[in-house]
Design an enzyme around this catalytic site. Structure first.
Site, PDB file in Angstrom:
ATOM      1  CG  LEU A 136       0.324   8.324   5.975  1.00 33.08           C
ATOM      2  CD1 LEU A 136      -1.081   9.547   5.836  1.00 33.08           C
ATOM      3  CD2 LEU A 136       0.612   8.957   7.115  1.00 33.08           C
ATOM      4  N   GLY A 164       1.124   3.055  -2.613  1.00 30.47           N
ATOM      5  CA  GLY A 164       0.592   4.604  -3.487  1.00 30.47           C
ATOM      6  C   GLY A 164      -0.479   5.467  -2.540  1.00 30.47           C
ATOM      7  CG  HIS A 165      -2.753   5.475   1.389  1.00 31.29           C
ATOM      8  ND1 HIS A 165      -2.540   5.864   2.990  1.00 31.29           N
ATOM      9  CD2 HIS A 165      -4.168   5.611   1.497  1.00 31.29           C
ATOM     10  CE1 HIS A 165      -3.120   5.912   3.541  1.00 31.29           C
ATOM     11  NE2 HIS A 165      -4.578   6.327   2.901  1.00 31.29           N
ATOM     12  CG  PHE A 166      -0.792   9.040   0.282  1.00 29.78           C
ATOM     13  CD1 PHE A 166      -1.620   9.787  -0.526  1.00 29.78           C
ATOM     14  CD2 PHE A 166      -1.414   9.586   1.895  1.00 29.78           C
ATOM     15  CE1 PHE A 166      -3.422   9.585   0.051  1.00 29.78           C
ATOM     16  CE2 PHE A 166      -2.411   9.349   2.286  1.00 29.78           C
ATOM     17  CZ  PHE A 166      -3.633   9.700   1.218  1.00 29.78           C
ATOM     18  CG  PHE A 195      -0.460  -0.023   2.713  1.00 31.84           C
ATOM     19  CD1 PHE A 195      -0.404   1.014   3.079  1.00 31.84           C
ATOM     20  CD2 PHE A 195      -0.765  -1.316   3.475  1.00 31.84           C
ATOM     21  CE1 PHE A 195       1.115   0.633   4.279  1.00 31.84           C
ATOM     22  CE2 PHE A 195       0.474  -1.918   4.526  1.00 31.84           C
ATOM     23  CZ  PHE A 195       0.539  -0.041   5.449  1.00 31.84           C
TER      24      PHE A 195
END
Lengths: 144, 84
Positions: A55, A48-50, A45
């Site tokens: 996070l 893309g986050h972020f 994750f």
């Protein structure tokens, strides 16, 4: 009772990259659990986050808590193990960001358990800081 | 706790779970067919009934929680067993 990662993978119906508990340090089957998720910078994750501010998504904290609850119900349960699905997420609050390097400590305590479903209060902490908490309901949807 | 208090307390618990006004919880409105409750919400109601009335419901009695009238009967049965 404790559970290492191999035991967790054997109990949960989930597989990579969706196993979000690394170890359970204390399990009282059907009653409570304290479980760990070590968050790293190589989590899928994070891409893309972020991209420039990694996070752990709140929804994945809910999922980690749900998996901890699942382990609480499955540990010590005779085979065939039931398959639990999340039925209700209530009063979940996210109070502080969780970032790579953090160890998420998930504690869950069963509030009401019947043969096919349960409700649990969950708290997620990083160190002494409570980062998230809420109430989860889950029910059996078959056998794993 | 008299029957009126039990009724009003249960009505409030059910209304909160169903996210409707308490007045909409009539005595015989069926929880699933008319109030759109599901098994997860019924379990939530059972948990709140246990906390509020300080009783421990047996799993077999959860099936009796089908309407406000039935819930009053179940709650009063447990309260009588508890001796209040």
């Amino acid at each position: 009772m404790t559970l290492d990662f191999d035991q967790i993978c054997a109990l949960l119906p989930h597989a990579y990259p969706f196993v979000l508990i690394d170890r359970a340090v204390e399990v009282v089957p059907g009653q409570s659990i304290t479980a760990l998720k070590n968050v790293t910078g190589t989590e899928p994750f994070v891409q893309g986050h972020f991209p420039r501010r990694a996070l752990m998504p709140g929804v994945l904290m809910i999922e980690a808590a749900a998996q901890a609850c699942c382990l609480m119900m499955l540990a010590g349960h005779p085979s065939p193990k039931p398959l639990y699905a999340l039925g209700r997420v209530e009063r979940f609050r996210f109070r502080s960001p969780v970032r790579p390097g953090d160890q998420l400590v998930v504690t869950a305590k069963a509030d009401k358990v019947v043969s096919t479903a349960a409700i649990a209060e969950v708290v997620c902490r990083v160190g002494e800081v409570e980062v998230a908490s809420g109430r989860l309901s889950f029910g059996q949807v078959g056998s794993a | 706790m008299d029957t009126n208090e039990v009724t009003n307390t249960l009505r409030k618990i059910i209304a909160e779970a169903a996210e409707i006004e308490p007045e909409a919880v009539t005595m015989d409105a069926h929880f699933i067919k008319e109030l759109d409750l599901d098994s997860m919400l019924l379990l939530e109601i059972a948990a709140k009934v246990e906390k509020t009335f300080k009783v421990k419901l047996e799993e077999r009695d959860l099936k009796e929680l089908t309407s406000l009238r039935q819930s009053i009967t179940v709650a009063q049965k447990y309260m009588a067993q508890r001796g209040s």
